[in-house]
Design a protein around this motif. Structure first.
Motif, short mmCIF file in Angstrom:
data_model
loop_
_atom_site.label_atom_id
_atom_site.label_comp_id
_atom_site.label_asym_id
_atom_site.label_seq_id
_atom_site.Cartn_x
_atom_site.Cartn_y
_atom_site.Cartn_z
N TRP A 1 17.21 -1.29 6.08
CA TRP A 1 16.66 -1.81 5.13
C TRP A 1 15.47 -1.09 4.48
CZ3 TRP A 1 16.25 -7.77 6.79
CH2 TRP A 1 17.75 -8.19 6.47
N PRO B 1 -1.63 -0.97 2.60
CA PRO B 1 -1.94 -0.34 1.34
C PRO B 1 -2.12 1.38 1.55
CG PRO B 1 -3.76 -1.67 2.10
CD PRO B 1 -2.72 -1.92 3.06
N VAL C 1 4.17 -9.01 -4.64
CA VAL C 1 2.76 -9.36 -3.58
C VAL C 1 1.99 -8.17 -4.09
CG1 VAL C 1 1.99 -9.17 -1.27
CG2 VAL C 1 4.13 -9.93 -1.49
N CYS C 2 0.63 -8.37 -4.12
CA CYS C 2 -0.13 -7.55 -4.61
C CYS C 2 -1.45 -7.45 -3.69
CB CYS C 2 -0.78 -8.05 -6.17
SG CYS C 2 0.29 -8.14 -7.24
N TYR C 3 -1.87 -6.14 -3.85
CA TYR C 3 -2.67 -5.89 -2.67
C TYR C 3 -4.18 -5.68 -3.47
CZ TYR C 3 0.89 -3.83 0.15
OH TYR C 3 1.81 -3.63 1.07
N PRO C 4 -5.21 -5.97 -2.61
CA PRO C 4 -6.46 -6.14 -3.25
C PRO C 4 -6.83 -4.30 -3.73
CG PRO C 4 -6.55 -7.20 -1.04
CD PRO C 4 -5.16 -6.58 -1.33
N THR D 1 10.39 -6.23 2.43
CA THR D 1 10.30 -7.78 2.47
C THR D 1 8.99 -8.12 3.03
OG1 THR D 1 10.80 -7.92 4.83
CG2 THR D 1 12.67 -7.96 3.23
N ALA D 2 8.51 -9.46 2.84
CA ALA D 2 6.90 -9.80 3.20
C ALA D 2 6.75 -9.46 4.66
CB ALA D 2 6.94 -11.06 2.90
N ALA D 3 8.06 -9.35 5.44
CA ALA D 3 7.65 -8.98 6.82
C ALA D 3 7.19 -7.57 7.33
CB ALA D 3 8.93 -9.67 7.59
N ASP D 4 7.76 -6.70 6.13
CA ASP D 4 7.58 -5.26 6.47
C ASP D 4 6.73 -4.56 5.35
OD1 ASP D 4 10.98 -4.71 6.20
OD2 ASP D 4 9.45 -5.30 4.79
N LEU D 5 6.14 -5.42 5.02
CA LEU D 5 4.99 -4.91 3.98
C LEU D 5 4.17 -3.71 4.56
CD1 LEU D 5 3.50 -7.88 1.95
CD2 LEU D 5 4.93 -6.03 0.81
N LEU D 6 4.11 -2.66 3.81
CA LEU D 6 3.25 -1.58 4.31
C LEU D 6 1.79 -1.41 4.10
CD1 LEU D 6 5.34 1.55 2.70
CD2 LEU D 6 5.44 0.78 5.25
#
Lengths: 158, 175
Positions: free
Chosen positions: A32, A45, A142-145, A38-43
């Motif tokens: 994958w 930043p 999904v966005c990062y600060p 996916t939300a579970a394996d977001l890197l």
């Protein structure tokens, strides 16, 4: 050769089952990893938007990122400053044309894969470090600060 | 031969079980089923401090958002509808903003938010709060559904679908 006892057979079965379950989970995740995160394996930043280098040339600095697949950076959220502030005069960043993206924030330009921003140097002085600000998102919504990172400016290698 | 077949069967079942367990628990996060940590405090836009314990007794949907987050802005109109519909039945949505207070004030009218929006003096403080709530990467939107008893029911990084959100809320309203 000695015949295996029921206990040994049970142990072999249990071990096989354990290895199978672990390898299934790990292997599937590896497969994958080439697809959308996916939300579970977001890197984190720093890995999604890896600031690779700030290389000084004669009259400009090239700042480059390696952007992970499935992630993008907004052009309008890039900012650069000499560190310490005022230690060098930087011109307006020259940026490549990005891909168009329309979202709730209107029409945007975004960058994927590799990005190099060119900062002209005025007055012949280069800063030893740069303060770089950037912000991006993952395609899954999904966005990062905004991230602020200080990076050493290194001489370019010929 | 029977032993080999049995072994293969168990391996396949275990592989499937391991895979589904891995995916399930990877998504669930480790705050689900635990109490919302005590002592989390944020300010409203007038600077008045609010502790999240204030909302105990209601079904609390904490929806962390920011003005620079497109998916957050996309999700908010549905939250506004849900607050209107389920507010009288015990739902309280709260929107902690990971943002500059002036940017938040500037967008409130456009968004028509009808629930409390909370901020911190520095966005970094809000990011630390999200870390504490099992969002280590700081991704937005980030939501926690907290039962009337203060126990975290659901953690989500990313948007909910409208149908999923409605079903989740209606099935956990205080009785």
């Amino acid at each position: 050769m000695t015949r295996s006892t029921p206990t040994m057979r049970a142990m072999v079965v249990a071990l096989g089952a354990l290895l199978s379950s672990v390898s299934a989970a790990a292997g599937t995740d590896a497969l994958w990893s080439h697809k959308q995160p996916t939300a579970a394996d977001l890197l984190p930043p720093a890995q999604a938007f890896a600031l690779v280098a700030a290389e000084q040339h004669q009259d400009y600095i090239d700042v480059s990122w390696s952007i992970a697949p499935g992630y993008y950076l907004y052009r309008k959220r890039l900012a650069f400053a000499a560190e310490p502030a005022g230690s060098a005069a930087l011109g307006t960043a020259q940026l490549p044309v990005g891909a168009k993206l329309q979202d709730e924030q209107g029409d945007n330009e975004v960058y994927r894969d590799l990005l190099t921003a060119r900062l002209p140097l005025h007055g012949g002085r280069a800063p030893t470090r740069l303060r770089v600000r950037f912000q991006g998102c993952a395609d899954i919504g999904v966005c990062y600060p905004p991230q602020t990172q200080v990076i050493d400016v290194v001489a370019s290698t010929p | 031969m029977r032993t080999i077949l049995l072994f293969l069967f168990i391996c396949i079942v275990a592989a499937g079980g391991g895979f589904f367990a891995y995916r399930h628990f990877a998504h669930a996060g480790n705050v689900v089923g635990k109490p919302l940590p005590a002592g989390i405090q944020m300010n409203d836009l007038d600077g008045k401090p609010h502790a999240l314990e204030e909302y105990r007794g209601k079904l609390l949907l904490l929806n962390f958002w920011a003005t620079w987050c497109g998916p957050c802005l996309h999700e908010i109109p549905e939250l506004v509808k849900l607050q209107t519909e389920f507010g009288p039945r015990g739902l309280q949505i709260v929107g902690p903003a990971v943002d500059d207070p002036d940017a938040v004030r500037g967008m409130l009218g456009t968004l028509g938010i009808n629930y409390p929006v909370l901020i911190t003096a520095e966005p970094e403080t809000m990011i630390k709060t999200m870390e504490q709530l099992d969002n280590p990467v700081g991704g937005l939107p980030f939501s926690l559904l907290v039962g009337a008893d203060g126990i975290i029911i659901r953690r989500q990084i990313g948007e909910f679908s409208a149908g999923e959100l409605r079903e989740m809320i209606s099935s956990h309203l205080p009785t």
